[in-house]
Design a protein around this motif. Structure first.
Motif, PDB file in Angstrom:
ATOM      1  N   LEU A 147      29.762  -5.359 -12.244  1.00 18.14           N
ATOM      2  CA  LEU A 147      29.563  -6.431 -11.263  1.00 18.14           C
ATOM      3  C   LEU A 147      30.717  -7.433 -11.305  1.00 18.14           C
ATOM      4  CD1 LEU A 147      25.734  -7.022 -11.777  1.00 18.14           C
ATOM      5  CD2 LEU A 147      26.815  -6.189  -9.673  1.00 18.14           C
ATOM      6  N   ASP A 148      31.317  -7.599 -12.477  1.00 21.04           N
ATOM      7  CA  ASP A 148      32.446  -8.527 -12.622  1.00 21.04           C
ATOM      8  C   ASP A 148      33.761  -7.902 -12.197  1.00 21.04           C
ATOM      9  OD1 ASP A 148      30.825 -10.508 -13.529  1.00 21.04           O
ATOM     10  OD2 ASP A 148      31.111 -10.063 -15.663  1.00 21.04           O
ATOM     11  N   GLY A 149      33.754  -6.612 -11.895  1.00 20.97           N
ATOM     12  CA  GLY A 149      34.984  -5.907 -11.506  1.00 20.97           C
ATOM     13  C   GLY A 149      35.418  -6.237 -10.091  1.00 20.97           C
ATOM     14  N   PRO A 150      36.529  -5.669  -9.648  1.00 26.26           N
ATOM     15  CA  PRO A 150      37.118  -6.026  -8.350  1.00 26.26           C
ATOM     16  C   PRO A 150      36.395  -5.458  -7.126  1.00 26.26           C
ATOM     17  CG  PRO A 150      38.444  -4.338  -9.440  1.00 26.26           C
ATOM     18  CD  PRO A 150      37.361  -4.710 -10.407  1.00 26.26           C
ATOM     19  N   THR A 151      35.641  -4.383  -7.281  1.00 23.48           N
ATOM     20  CA  THR A 151      35.003  -3.769  -6.106  1.00 23.48           C
ATOM     21  C   THR A 151      33.679  -4.461  -5.795  1.00 23.48           C
ATOM     22  OG1 THR A 151      35.938  -1.668  -6.814  1.00 23.48           O
ATOM     23  CG2 THR A 151      34.257  -1.566  -5.107  1.00 23.48           C
ATOM     24  N   PRO A 152      33.497  -4.928  -4.545  1.00 27.20           N
ATOM     25  CA  PRO A 152      32.234  -5.590  -4.189  1.00 27.20           C
ATOM     26  C   PRO A 152      31.040  -4.639  -4.355  1.00 27.20           C
ATOM     27  CG  PRO A 152      33.832  -5.757  -2.386  1.00 27.20           C
ATOM     28  CD  PRO A 152      34.429  -4.853  -3.414  1.00 27.20           C
ATOM     29  N   ILE A 153      29.987  -5.143  -4.980  1.00 27.65           N
ATOM     30  CA  ILE A 153      28.748  -4.370  -5.143  1.00 27.65           C
ATOM     31  C   ILE A 153      27.623  -5.132  -4.465  1.00 27.65           C
ATOM     32  CG2 ILE A 153      27.084  -3.446  -6.811  1.00 27.65           C
ATOM     33  CD1 ILE A 153      29.348  -3.093  -8.807  1.00 27.65           C
ATOM     34  N   HIS A 154      27.001  -4.496  -3.456  1.00 25.02           N
ATOM     35  CA  HIS A 154      25.884  -5.131  -2.756  1.00 25.02           C
ATOM     36  C   HIS A 154      24.580  -4.738  -3.418  1.00 25.02           C
ATOM     37  CE1 HIS A 154      28.401  -6.257   0.716  1.00 25.02           C
ATOM     38  NE2 HIS A 154      28.990  -5.080   0.550  1.00 25.02           N
ATOM     39  N   LEU A 155      23.809  -5.745  -3.837  1.00 25.46           N
ATOM     40  CA  LEU A 155      22.482  -5.504  -4.403  1.00 25.46           C
ATOM     41  C   LEU A 155      21.435  -6.059  -3.428  1.00 25.46           C
ATOM     42  CD1 LEU A 155      23.035  -6.599  -8.120  1.00 25.46           C
ATOM     43  CD2 LEU A 155      23.040  -4.272  -7.180  1.00 25.46           C
ATOM     44  N   PRO A 156      20.211  -5.557  -3.470  1.00 24.54           N
ATOM     45  CA  PRO A 156      19.175  -6.095  -2.577  1.00 24.54           C
ATOM     46  C   PRO A 156      18.832  -7.539  -2.948  1.00 24.54           C
ATOM     47  CG  PRO A 156      18.245  -4.447  -4.083  1.00 24.54           C
ATOM     48  CD  PRO A 156      19.729  -4.419  -4.282  1.00 24.54           C
ATOM     49  N   TYR A 157      18.524  -8.346  -1.930  1.00 21.39           N
ATOM     50  CA  TYR A 157      18.072  -9.721  -2.194  1.00 21.39           C
ATOM     51  C   TYR A 157      16.592  -9.877  -1.891  1.00 21.39           C
ATOM     52  CZ  TYR A 157      18.803 -10.164   2.840  1.00 21.39           C
ATOM     53  OH  TYR A 157      18.764  -9.971   4.204  1.00 21.39           O
ATOM     54  N   ASP A 158      15.985  -8.806  -1.356  1.00 23.23           N
ATOM     55  CA  ASP A 158      14.525  -8.784  -1.266  1.00 23.23           C
ATOM     56  C   ASP A 158      14.038  -7.378  -1.595  1.00 23.23           C
ATOM     57  OD1 ASP A 158      15.339  -7.533   1.078  1.00 23.23           O
ATOM     58  OD2 ASP A 158      13.876  -8.512   2.364  1.00 23.23           O
ATOM     59  N   LEU A 159      12.780  -7.292  -2.009  1.00 21.58           N
ATOM     60  CA  LEU A 159      12.248  -6.041  -2.536  1.00 21.58           C
ATOM     61  C   LEU A 159      10.802  -5.867  -2.089  1.00 21.58           C
ATOM     62  CD1 LEU A 159      13.529  -6.771  -6.138  1.00 21.58           C
ATOM     63  CD2 LEU A 159      14.373  -4.862  -4.748  1.00 21.58           C
ATOM     64  N   THR A 160      10.370  -4.611  -2.065  1.00 25.20           N
ATOM     65  CA  THR A 160       8.952  -4.328  -1.875  1.00 25.20           C
ATOM     66  C   THR A 160       8.390  -3.955  -3.234  1.00 25.20           C
ATOM     67  OG1 THR A 160       9.353  -3.562   0.371  1.00 25.20           O
ATOM     68  CG2 THR A 160       7.271  -2.887  -0.645  1.00 25.20           C
ATOM     69  N   ALA A 161       7.309  -4.623  -3.629  1.00 23.53           N
ATOM     70  CA  ALA A 161       6.779  -4.418  -4.981  1.00 23.53           C
ATOM     71  C   ALA A 161       5.315  -4.005  -4.939  1.00 23.53           C
ATOM     72  CB  ALA A 161       6.947  -5.690  -5.803  1.00 23.53           C
ATOM     73  N   LEU A 162       4.939  -3.244  -5.947  1.00 22.40           N
ATOM     74  CA  LEU A 162       3.560  -2.766  -6.100  1.00 22.40           C
ATOM     75  C   LEU A 162       2.901  -3.538  -7.236  1.00 22.40           C
ATOM     76  CD1 LEU A 162       1.321  -0.643  -5.416  1.00 22.40           C
ATOM     77  CD2 LEU A 162       2.447   0.896  -7.050  1.00 22.40           C
ATOM     78  N   GLY A 163       1.735  -4.093  -6.953  1.00 16.75           N
ATOM     79  CA  GLY A 163       1.065  -4.950  -7.922  1.00 16.75           C
ATOM     80  C   GLY A 163       0.356  -4.195  -9.025  1.00 16.75           C
ATOM     81  N   PRO A 164      -0.146  -4.947 -10.018  1.00 15.84           N
ATOM     82  CA  PRO A 164      -0.848  -4.340 -11.151  1.00 15.84           C
ATOM     83  C   PRO A 164      -2.005  -3.470 -10.665  1.00 15.84           C
ATOM     84  CG  PRO A 164      -0.489  -6.680 -11.548  1.00 15.84           C
ATOM     85  CD  PRO A 164      -0.076  -6.409 -10.125  1.00 15.84           C
ATOM     86  N   GLY A 165      -2.171  -2.314 -11.302  1.00 17.11           N
ATOM     87  CA  GLY A 165      -3.272  -1.426 -10.940  1.00 17.11           C
ATOM     88  C   GLY A 165      -2.911  -0.427  -9.851  1.00 17.11           C
ATOM     89  N   GLY A 166      -1.814  -0.686  -9.126  1.00 20.65           N
ATOM     90  CA  GLY A 166      -1.411   0.243  -8.069  1.00 20.65           C
ATOM     91  C   GLY A 166      -0.836   1.533  -8.662  1.00 20.65           C
ATOM     92  N   VAL A 167      -0.983   2.604  -7.909  1.00 22.99           N
ATOM     93  CA  VAL A 167      -0.470   3.898  -8.372  1.00 22.99           C
ATOM     94  C   VAL A 167       0.476   4.464  -7.314  1.00 22.99           C
ATOM     95  CG1 VAL A 167      -1.091   6.262  -9.037  1.00 22.99           C
ATOM     96  CG2 VAL A 167      -2.602   4.356  -9.647  1.00 22.99           C
ATOM     97  N   LEU A 168       1.678   4.848  -7.741  1.00 23.77           N
ATOM     98  CA  LEU A 168       2.643   5.447  -6.815  1.00 23.77           C
ATOM     99  C   LEU A 168       2.076   6.755  -6.283  1.00 23.77           C
ATOM    100  CD1 LEU A 168       5.958   4.819  -8.791  1.00 23.77           C
ATOM    101  CD2 LEU A 168       5.238   3.748  -6.638  1.00 23.77           C
TER     102      LEU A 168
END
Ligand code: ADP
Ligand code: MG
Length: 394
Positions: free
Chosen positions: A229-250
């Motif tokens: 991440l500190d290197g010269p090439t730009p790295i795009h990371l997500p700034y929002d996410l979809t999350a599954l709560g406790p007890g959920g099953v994929l």
């Protein structure tokens, strides 16, 4: 990237016997029904080209992971039946991995394989990163060449390394950073920007100081990701996410568990399982502005429809962009098919591990073997062609 000899380099083939290593490792249901014959159809241009030039064609492949001895569950019989319908003249040998010498790269097995044949063709891109007997052995004895499928993979993936239209963007996702560290490092040297989603993004988000909750995160990789991440090439990371709560099953919406959009921090007990809609749109913009896009790894657990949004958005952007679009990776190719965009890609690689290794290293054991043979200068079919004034080289 170094070129490989192609079919034309084999010279006249009338009446000659050609051994073709194909990748017919197709998915089977109940061990008997072919779930998807794409890999068989992908080899047809090569098989038909050889047949049209009067060659006798024998194909060989591995299928599944039998343990080095005959096992009826992995018989190629269903593949043989399908091949019969598509290219009846081609004979198919039994599963190469019924022989322990295949994965052990036993020269004895390779010698038996080439017996009675005059030339060898490798069209098994998906297996060419393995130094197995049927991949690297035959070129020691026979004039050898890459089939059409293999040649195309080398041309497209090699082109990414050699002369990509810029900006060149790589979109990476999937399960593990550690699996793909080599290719990430190599890509950072080549691309103008890296876009990261999938489970992989959490190790990077953690390196940026974010909370990852119960998401997949490889602690031992965090420091390395921070350096990247500190290197010269730009790295795009997500700034929002979809999350599954406790007890959920994929994969099991009925099991309950809340699904929520969160920012770049995942609450304790929650698991980030897809990039959020904002990040998906931003990643789409990067893809639209690119000259070349290489995509490997789904953006989320797309197998569960609740978490397919990010992967679907990237797939749609890949289909719409004017960039040269290349997809590599087994699950990524499956995702492109799932979202109905596989035909809109410029290239969907038939090799998962092989495509990543070729991009990373610029060569594969199977390709090096083909070149080595040609470099010896004792290419019998080539000599024949010279005598005929290259009449067959068109
Ligand atoms: P490929 O075969 O295209 O190289 P990988 O095998 O690396 O891709 O990763 C594919 C898998 O990653 C998919 O099965 C998908 O469910 C999983 N995955 C993607 N995002 C996440 C996530 N956030 N958490 C857990 N698994 C994920
Ligand atoms: Mg995979």
């Amino acid at each position: 990237m170094l070129p490989v000899p192609c079919l034309e380099d084999l010279g006249a083939l009338e009446g000659r016997s050609v051994l073709v290593r194909v990748d017919f490792n197709v998915p089977l249901t109940n061990g008997t029904e072919i779930a998807d014959d794409l890999r068989i159809r992908a080899a047809l241009p090569t098989l038909r080209w050889l047949l049209a030039r009067g060659a006798t064609v024998t194909a060989c492949t591995h299928l599944g992971r039998p343990k080095g001895r005959p096992d009826p569950r992995y018989s190629v019989q269903p593949v043989r039946r399908r091949l019969e319908e598509l290219a009846a003249e081609v004979e198919l040998l039994e599963n190469l991995r019924f022989e322990p010498g295949e994965t052990a790269n036993d020269p004895g097995l390779a010698e038996r394989l080439v017996e009675g044949h005059d030339a060898y063709v490798n069209d098994a891109f998906g297996a060419s990163h393995r130094a197995h007997a049927s991949i690297v052995g035959p070129p020691r004895w026979l004039p050898s060449a890459a089939g059409r499928l293999l040649a195309r993979e080398v041309e497209v993936l090699g082109g990414l390394r050699d002369a990509p239209r810029r900006p060149f963007v790589a979109v990476l996702g999937g399960a593990k950073v550690s699996d793909k560290l080599g290719v990430i490092d190599a890509l950072l040297e080549m691309v103008d920007a890296l876009v990261i989603g999938g489970a992989m993004c959490f190790t990077f988000l953690k390196a940026r100081g974010h909370r990852v909750g119960a998401s997949l995160c490889e602690e031992s990789m965090v420091d390395h990701c921070r350096e990247l991440l500190d290197g010269p090439t730009p790295i795009h990371l997500p700034y929002d996410l979809t999350a599954l709560g406790p007890g959920g099953v994929l994969g099991d919406p009925a099991a309950g568990g809340d699904v929520r959009q969160v920012g770049a921090d995942v609450p304790d007990g929650w698991m980030g399982v897809d990039i959020g809609p904002g990040s998906a749109a931003q990643f789409g913009d990067v893809i639209h502005e690119a000259g070349t896009v290489f995509w490997n790894g789904p953006m989320g657990v797309f197998e569960d429809p609740r978490f397919g949004g990010g992967t679907g958005a990237v797939a749609a952007a890949m289909a719409e962009t004017r960039a040269l679009t290349v997809v590599g990776g087994g699950d990524s190719a499956a995702a492109a098919r799932r979202f109905g965009v596989d035909r809109d890609m410029d290239h969907v690689s038939t090799g998962g591990g092989a495509s990543l290794e070729l991009i990373e290293k610029g060569d594969l054991p199977g390709l090096a073997a083909l070149r080595q043979r040609n470099a010896t200068g004792s290419n019998a079919a080539g000599d024949e062609r010279d005598k005929q004034g290259g009449a067959d080289a068109t």
